[in-house]
Design a protein around this motif. Structure first.
Motif, PDB file in Angstrom:
ATOM      1  N   THR A 108       0.852  -1.185   0.000  1.00 25.77           N
ATOM      2  CA  THR A 108       0.000   0.000   0.000  1.00 25.77           C
ATOM      3  C   THR A 108       0.887   1.232   0.000  1.00 25.77           C
ATOM      4  OG1 THR A 108      -1.941   1.019   1.028  1.00 25.77           O
ATOM      5  CG2 THR A 108      -0.219   0.271   2.508  1.00 25.77           C
ATOM      6  N   VAL A 109       0.395   2.343  -0.548  1.00 24.46           N
ATOM      7  CA  VAL A 109       1.142   3.598  -0.598  1.00 24.46           C
ATOM      8  C   VAL A 109       0.539   4.556   0.416  1.00 24.46           C
ATOM      9  CG1 VAL A 109       1.800   5.589  -2.004  1.00 24.46           C
ATOM     10  CG2 VAL A 109       1.780   3.297  -3.019  1.00 24.46           C
ATOM     11  N   ILE A 110       1.390   5.171   1.237  1.00 25.63           N
ATOM     12  CA  ILE A 110       0.954   6.142   2.236  1.00 25.63           C
ATOM     13  C   ILE A 110       1.707   7.453   2.032  1.00 25.63           C
ATOM     14  CG2 ILE A 110       0.543   4.264   3.876  1.00 25.63           C
ATOM     15  CD1 ILE A 110       2.993   5.379   5.466  1.00 25.63           C
ATOM     16  N   ARG A 111       1.206   8.519   2.632  1.00 26.59           N
ATOM     17  CA  ARG A 111       1.923   9.794   2.682  1.00 26.59           C
ATOM     18  C   ARG A 111       2.257  10.075   4.139  1.00 26.59           C
ATOM     19  NH1 ARG A 111       3.036  14.107  -0.428  1.00 26.59           N
ATOM     20  NH2 ARG A 111       1.744  13.336  -2.160  1.00 26.59           N
ATOM     21  N   SER A 112       3.543  10.233   4.408  1.00 26.41           N
ATOM     22  CA  SER A 112       3.989  10.462   5.784  1.00 26.41           C
ATOM     23  C   SER A 112       5.113  11.487   5.768  1.00 26.41           C
ATOM     24  CB  SER A 112       4.486   9.158   6.410  1.00 26.41           C
ATOM     25  OG  SER A 112       5.066   9.387   7.671  1.00 26.41           O
ATOM     26  N   GLY A 113       4.972  12.531   6.599  1.00 29.19           N
ATOM     27  CA  GLY A 113       6.017  13.537   6.691  1.00 29.19           C
ATOM     28  C   GLY A 113       6.315  14.222   5.381  1.00 29.19           C
ATOM     29  N   GLY A 114       5.297  14.375   4.544  1.00 23.25           N
ATOM     30  CA  GLY A 114       5.485  15.074   3.287  1.00 23.25           C
ATOM     31  C   GLY A 114       6.021  14.229   2.156  1.00 23.25           C
ATOM     32  N   ARG A 115       6.242  12.930   2.374  1.00 19.18           N
ATOM     33  CA  ARG A 115       6.722  12.071   1.303  1.00 19.18           C
ATOM     34  C   ARG A 115       5.835  10.837   1.168  1.00 19.18           C
ATOM     35  NH1 ARG A 115      12.292   9.278   3.752  1.00 19.18           N
ATOM     36  NH2 ARG A 115      11.233   7.826   5.163  1.00 19.18           N
ATOM     37  N   LEU A 116       5.855  10.259  -0.021  1.00 19.58           N
ATOM     38  CA  LEU A 116       5.123   9.027  -0.286  1.00 19.58           C
ATOM     39  C   LEU A 116       5.998   7.823   0.053  1.00 19.58           C
ATOM     40  CD1 LEU A 116       3.524   9.990  -3.707  1.00 19.58           C
ATOM     41  CD2 LEU A 116       2.324   9.769  -1.519  1.00 19.58           C
ATOM     42  N   GLU A 117       5.385   6.803   0.656  1.00 11.45           N
ATOM     43  CA  GLU A 117       6.102   5.582   0.998  1.00 11.45           C
ATOM     44  C   GLU A 117       5.280   4.376   0.558  1.00 11.45           C
ATOM     45  OE1 GLU A 117       7.039   5.522   5.139  1.00 11.45           O
ATOM     46  OE2 GLU A 117       8.243   7.369   5.067  1.00 11.45           O
ATOM     47  N   LEU A 118       5.910   3.464  -0.145  1.00  5.25           N
ATOM     48  CA  LEU A 118       5.293   2.185  -0.489  1.00  5.25           C
ATOM     49  C   LEU A 118       5.588   1.210   0.641  1.00  5.25           C
ATOM     50  CD1 LEU A 118       3.909   0.321  -2.705  1.00  5.25           C
ATOM     51  CD2 LEU A 118       6.250  -0.338  -3.296  1.00  5.25           C
ATOM     52  N   ILE A 119       4.564   0.843   1.409  1.00  7.08           N
ATOM     53  CA  ILE A 119       4.735  -0.094   2.521  1.00  7.08           C
ATOM     54  C   ILE A 119       4.640  -1.502   1.957  1.00  7.08           C
ATOM     55  CG2 ILE A 119       3.929  -0.783   4.795  1.00  7.08           C
ATOM     56  CD1 ILE A 119       5.021   2.103   4.596  1.00  7.08           C
ATOM     57  N   SER A 120       5.720  -2.263   2.120  1.00  2.32           N
ATOM     58  CA  SER A 120       5.906  -3.513   1.383  1.00  2.32           C
ATOM     59  C   SER A 120       6.374  -4.623   2.317  1.00  2.32           C
ATOM     60  CB  SER A 120       6.926  -3.255   0.260  1.00  2.32           C
ATOM     61  OG  SER A 120       7.111  -4.385  -0.545  1.00  2.32           O
ATOM     62  N   PRO A 121       5.443  -5.317   2.999  1.00  4.37           N
ATOM     63  CA  PRO A 121       5.834  -6.397   3.912  1.00  4.37           C
ATOM     64  C   PRO A 121       6.285  -7.647   3.152  1.00  4.37           C
ATOM     65  CG  PRO A 121       3.649  -5.508   4.441  1.00  4.37           C
ATOM     66  CD  PRO A 121       4.012  -5.039   3.072  1.00  4.37           C
ATOM     67  N   CYS A 122       7.271  -8.314   3.718  1.00  2.00           N
ATOM     68  CA  CYS A 122       7.746  -9.582   3.153  1.00  2.00           C
ATOM     69  C   CYS A 122       8.251 -10.449   4.288  1.00  2.00           C
ATOM     70  CB  CYS A 122       8.832  -9.334   2.105  1.00  2.00           C
ATOM     71  SG  CYS A 122      10.347  -8.594   2.753  1.00  2.00           S
ATOM     72  N   SER A 123       8.823 -11.570   3.967  1.00  2.00           N
ATOM     73  CA  SER A 123       9.367 -12.459   4.986  1.00  2.00           C
ATOM     74  C   SER A 123      10.529 -11.790   5.707  1.00  2.00           C
ATOM     75  CB  SER A 123       9.848 -13.755   4.322  1.00  2.00           C
ATOM     76  OG  SER A 123      10.583 -14.553   5.230  1.00  2.00           O
ATOM     77  N   HIS A 124      10.449 -11.789   7.041  1.00  2.00           N
ATOM     78  CA  HIS A 124      11.515 -11.325   7.923  1.00  2.00           C
ATOM     79  C   HIS A 124      11.793  -9.823   7.864  1.00  2.00           C
ATOM     80  CE1 HIS A 124      12.113 -15.586   8.517  1.00  2.00           C
ATOM     81  NE2 HIS A 124      12.865 -15.298   9.551  1.00  2.00           N
ATOM     82  N   ALA A 125      10.976  -9.041   7.161  1.00  2.00           N
ATOM     83  CA  ALA A 125      11.163  -7.591   7.154  1.00  2.00           C
ATOM     84  C   ALA A 125       9.945  -6.915   6.545  1.00  2.00           C
ATOM     85  CB  ALA A 125      12.423  -7.186   6.380  1.00  2.00           C
ATOM     86  N   VAL A 126       9.783  -5.647   6.904  1.00  2.00           N
ATOM     87  CA  VAL A 126       8.848  -4.752   6.211  1.00  2.00           C
ATOM     88  C   VAL A 126       9.687  -3.621   5.642  1.00  2.00           C
ATOM     89  CG1 VAL A 126       6.930  -3.145   6.453  1.00  2.00           C
ATOM     90  CG2 VAL A 126       6.930  -5.293   7.727  1.00  2.00           C
ATOM     91  N   PHE A 127       9.498  -3.338   4.363  1.00  2.00           N
ATOM     92  CA  PHE A 127      10.256  -2.280   3.704  1.00  2.00           C
ATOM     93  C   PHE A 127       9.335  -1.120   3.344  1.00  2.00           C
ATOM     94  CE2 PHE A 127      12.830  -6.011   2.930  1.00  2.00           C
ATOM     95  CZ  PHE A 127      14.123  -5.542   3.138  1.00  2.00           C
ATOM     96  N   ALA A 128       9.913   0.066   3.336  1.00  2.02           N
ATOM     97  CA  ALA A 128       9.273   1.228   2.727  1.00  2.02           C
ATOM     98  C   ALA A 128      10.148   1.658   1.563  1.00  2.02           C
ATOM     99  CB  ALA A 128       9.114   2.359   3.732  1.00  2.02           C
ATOM    100  N   TYR A 129       9.548   1.744   0.378  1.00  2.00           N
ATOM    101  CA  TYR A 129      10.255   2.174  -0.818  1.00  2.00           C
ATOM    102  C   TYR A 129       9.650   3.482  -1.325  1.00  2.00           C
ATOM    103  CZ  TYR A 129      11.604  -2.815  -1.072  1.00  2.00           C
ATOM    104  OH  TYR A 129      12.076  -4.087  -0.803  1.00  2.00           O
ATOM    105  N   ASP A 130      10.446   4.223  -2.090  1.00  2.00           N
ATOM    106  CA  ASP A 130       9.893   5.318  -2.861  1.00  2.00           C
ATOM    107  C   ASP A 130       9.078   4.687  -3.986  1.00  2.00           C
ATOM    108  OD1 ASP A 130       9.431   7.310  -4.805  1.00  2.00           O
ATOM    109  OD2 ASP A 130      11.270   8.366  -4.271  1.00  2.00           O
ATOM    110  N   PRO A 131       7.754   4.892  -4.032  1.00  2.00           N
ATOM    111  CA  PRO A 131       6.938   4.195  -5.023  1.00  2.00           C
ATOM    112  C   PRO A 131       7.262   4.585  -6.467  1.00  2.00           C
ATOM    113  CG  PRO A 131       5.630   5.858  -3.903  1.00  2.00           C
ATOM    114  CD  PRO A 131       6.934   5.779  -3.186  1.00  2.00           C
TER     115      PRO A 131
END
Length: 222
Positions: A108-131
């Motif tokens: 899912t894509v969120i807006r936090s602190g003025g920037r967009l973040e792609l919230i991307s859960p996977c095995s053993h980690a959750v990543f936020a990427y620039d979408p």
């Protein structure tokens, strides 16, 4: 466990995007059913079958490819199906059993602190990427795998289920850089979290349904 068509299609005016995991991805014209493009090279070993659904972001169709053998997020040009960016999971899976490397979560894509973040859960980690580019912004490490419920964002927190065997619900503060595991976890629920059903945030409350058939309501901030 999954069917060949567990991932949910995405529809917009004139187009439908279907994703069958390793079995193929396609875009169709909704007026006549014509196939506009296909991809059959995004291969992975799902073990139980595909489960991650695609999402649209601007001109991109974003997918998770988290199998027993390969693990990455990828963005396709929604008009052509060509790869725009690909982000390999920055996790050392070498000492993990192959079953513990897979996941079935929808980003899912969120807006936090003025920037967009792609919230991307996977095995053993959750990543936020620039979408837009796939550049890694931050990550939170966990011990889980086969992650399924979709993340939810609100009240300055991202709510995520970690693990399938022993699911926990974590509230994570987005933002920051690099590994924020030790600094950005606001709270954890260690009992009663769902393994597979996604949850809802309505106002100040989170609503969960566990796999055992028990419904629960939590104060989202605490």
């Amino acid at each position: 466990v999954n069917s060949y068509a567990s991932p949910t299609p995405v529809v917009e005016a004139g187009r439908v995007y279907v994703h069958y995991g390793t079995y193929g991805t396609a875009c169709l014209d909704t007026s006549n059913g014509k196939v506009l493009w296909t991809r059959r090279d995004l291969k992975c070993d799902h073990h139980e079958g595909p489960g991650s659904s695609p999402i649209l972001f601007g001109g991109l169709l974003i997918l998770h490819v988290d199998g027993c053998d390969v693990q990455y997020a990828i963005a396709l040009d929604k008009a052509t199906g060509k790869t725009v960016w690909k982000a390999k999971r920055d996790v050392d899976y070498s000492n993990l059993h192959r079953f513990w490397r897979k996941a079935f979560c929808t980003p899912t894509v969120i807006r936090s602190g003025g920037r967009l973040e792609l919230i991307s859960p996977c095995s053993h980690a959750v990543f936020a990427y620039d979408p837009r580019t796939g550049r890694e912004l931050w990550k939170v490490r966990h011990r889980g795998w086969s992650i399924t419920p979709r993340p939810v964002f609100g009240h300055g927190l991202v709510f995520l289920v970690m693990d399938y065997e022993r699911p926990e619900l974590w509230a994570v503060r987005p933002g920051g850089r690099g590994d924020v595991t030790e600094t950005n976890i606001a709270w954890k629920l260690t009992r009663g979290s769902p393994k597979q059903p996604s949850f809802l945030l309505i106002g100040d409350l989170l609503y969960l349904v566990g796999d055992s058939g028990i419904a629960a309501c939590l104060e989202a901030k605490t």
